[in-house]
Design a protein around this motif. Structure first.
Motif, PDB file in Angstrom:
ATOM      1  N   THR A 142       0.841  -1.204   0.000  1.00  0.00           N
ATOM      2  CA  THR A 142       0.000   0.000   0.000  1.00  0.00           C
ATOM      3  C   THR A 142       0.875   1.253   0.000  1.00  0.00           C
ATOM      4  OG1 THR A 142      -1.726  -1.204   1.199  1.00  0.00           O
ATOM      5  CG2 THR A 142      -1.874   1.195   1.190  1.00  0.00           C
ATOM      6  N   LEU A 157      -9.428   0.503   0.765  1.00  0.00           N
ATOM      7  CA  LEU A 157      -9.825  -0.674  -0.023  1.00  0.00           C
ATOM      8  C   LEU A 157      -8.608  -1.464  -0.499  1.00  0.00           C
ATOM      9  CD1 LEU A 157     -12.837   0.586  -2.175  1.00  0.00           C
ATOM     10  CD2 LEU A 157     -12.861  -1.210  -0.428  1.00  0.00           C
ATOM     11  N   LEU A 158      -7.584  -0.762  -0.944  1.00  0.00           N
ATOM     12  CA  LEU A 158      -6.362  -1.432  -1.378  1.00  0.00           C
ATOM     13  C   LEU A 158      -5.735  -2.216  -0.228  1.00  0.00           C
ATOM     14  CD1 LEU A 158      -4.071  -1.867  -3.473  1.00  0.00           C
ATOM     15  CD2 LEU A 158      -3.093   0.294  -2.677  1.00  0.00           C
ATOM     16  N   GLN A 203      -7.083  -3.171   2.727  1.00  0.00           N
ATOM     17  CA  GLN A 203      -7.948  -4.234   3.258  1.00  0.00           C
ATOM     18  C   GLN A 203      -7.976  -5.438   2.317  1.00  0.00           C
ATOM     19  OE1 GLN A 203      -8.357  -3.629   6.168  1.00  0.00           O
ATOM     20  NE2 GLN A 203      -9.961  -2.205   6.697  1.00  0.00           N
ATOM     21  N   THR A 204      -8.034  -5.175   1.017  1.00  0.00           N
ATOM     22  CA  THR A 204      -8.051  -6.270   0.045  1.00  0.00           C
ATOM     23  C   THR A 204      -6.768  -7.089   0.153  1.00  0.00           C
ATOM     24  OG1 THR A 204      -9.436  -4.973  -1.450  1.00  0.00           O
ATOM     25  CG2 THR A 204      -8.250  -6.840  -2.406  1.00  0.00           C
ATOM     26  N   PHE A 213      -6.847 -10.947   1.749  1.00  0.00           N
ATOM     27  CA  PHE A 213      -6.468 -12.036   0.841  1.00  0.00           C
ATOM     28  C   PHE A 213      -5.176 -12.715   1.286  1.00  0.00           C
ATOM     29  CE2 PHE A 213      -9.501 -10.456  -2.422  1.00  0.00           C
ATOM     30  CZ  PHE A 213     -10.172 -11.648  -2.614  1.00  0.00           C
ATOM     31  N   THR A 271     -14.579 -13.671   2.328  1.00  0.00           N
ATOM     32  CA  THR A 271     -13.459 -12.731   2.294  1.00  0.00           C
ATOM     33  C   THR A 271     -13.904 -11.373   1.774  1.00  0.00           C
ATOM     34  OG1 THR A 271     -11.913 -14.565   1.940  1.00  0.00           O
ATOM     35  CG2 THR A 271     -11.111 -12.360   1.430  1.00  0.00           C
ATOM     36  N   LEU A 272     -14.713 -11.353   0.727  1.00  0.00           N
ATOM     37  CA  LEU A 272     -15.205 -10.095   0.169  1.00  0.00           C
ATOM     38  C   LEU A 272     -16.103  -9.350   1.152  1.00  0.00           C
ATOM     39  CD1 LEU A 272     -15.898 -11.129  -3.543  1.00  0.00           C
ATOM     40  CD2 LEU A 272     -14.000  -9.754  -2.659  1.00  0.00           C
ATOM     41  N   ILE A 313     -13.813  -7.813   3.680  1.00  0.00           N
ATOM     42  CA  ILE A 313     -13.134  -6.647   3.091  1.00  0.00           C
ATOM     43  C   ILE A 313     -14.092  -5.455   3.071  1.00  0.00           C
ATOM     44  CG2 ILE A 313     -12.214  -5.667   0.940  1.00  0.00           C
ATOM     45  CD1 ILE A 313     -11.100  -8.509   0.334  1.00  0.00           C
ATOM     46  N   GLY A 314     -15.288  -5.664   2.580  1.00  0.00           N
ATOM     47  CA  GLY A 314     -16.265  -4.578   2.476  1.00  0.00           C
ATOM     48  C   GLY A 314     -16.663  -4.002   3.819  1.00  0.00           C
ATOM     49  N   SER A 337     -13.699  -2.296   5.541  1.00  0.00           N
ATOM     50  CA  SER A 337     -13.361  -1.060   4.836  1.00  0.00           C
ATOM     51  C   SER A 337     -14.324   0.060   5.207  1.00  0.00           C
ATOM     52  CB  SER A 337     -13.373  -1.277   3.321  1.00  0.00           C
ATOM     53  OG  SER A 337     -12.356  -2.152   2.940  1.00  0.00           O
TER      54      SER A 337
END
Length: 171
Positions: free
Chosen positions: A82, A122-123, A125-126, A130, A142-143, A146-147, A150
């Motif tokens: 990041t 977002l970058l 956390q993704t 992952f 996982t998504l 992340i959401g 975030s």
């Protein structure tokens, strides 16, 4: 670099690490959303800060979090990547080379700061989730993590930045 600026950055670094380790990592909203506030440190570094300094700071931030949370290299990897991409993301939302000492914040440009914060969070956390999952088997879970993380992190960062602006104006 000014000594006062470096001192403020070190102080912010220490406060965010302590907040993350002692308080925020114990919070899991609905067992999914964990606020990852330490990314705020990378967001608040001045625009013209040396790229090497930013990357090393990101690595140190991540490795310190890893040491305290016993997560071998996950935070360091996500935060270093990041930090490496920070200048590219910053150039998307702020005028290139217009301000060397600009510190991104709500007071500089609300829309640009919100977009920059959303993209950085977002970058990070993704990458983090992952790396943690290390599989695409439970992609939906996982998504969702992340959401939700975030959104929670972005709200906390915007609130924190708003509070710091009010304190500066009243002081």
């Amino acid at each position: 670099m000014k000594a006062v600026s470096i001192f403020k950055e070190i102080l912010l670094f220490v406060i965010l690490v302590l907040l993350q380790v002692l308080l925020l990592n114990r919070i899991a909203v609905f067992g999914l959303a964990v606020p990852i506030l330490y990314i705020y440190f990378l967001i608040k570094l001045p625009y013209g800060r040396n790229r090497f300094y930013v990357i090393v700071s990101g690595f140190l931030l991540g490795i310190v979090i890893d040491i305290f949370l016993n997560t071998p290299g996950m935070n360091a990897a996500a935060t270093t990547i990041t930090a490496t991409l920070r200048s590219m993301v910053l150039n998307l939302f702020y005028p290139k080379n217009e301000y060397e000492d600009l510190v991104p914040g709500i007071h500089t440009s609300t829309a640009a700061f919100v977009k920059f914060t959303v993209m950085m969070v977002l970058l990070h956390q993704t990458l983090l989730f992952f790396i943690e999952a290390f599989t695409l088997f439970n992609l939906t879970s996982t998504l969702i993590r992340i959401g939700s993380s975030s959104i929670l992190t972005i709200v906390l960062i915007l609130a924190l930045d708003s509070l710091s602006i009010r304190r500066e104006k009243s002081g």
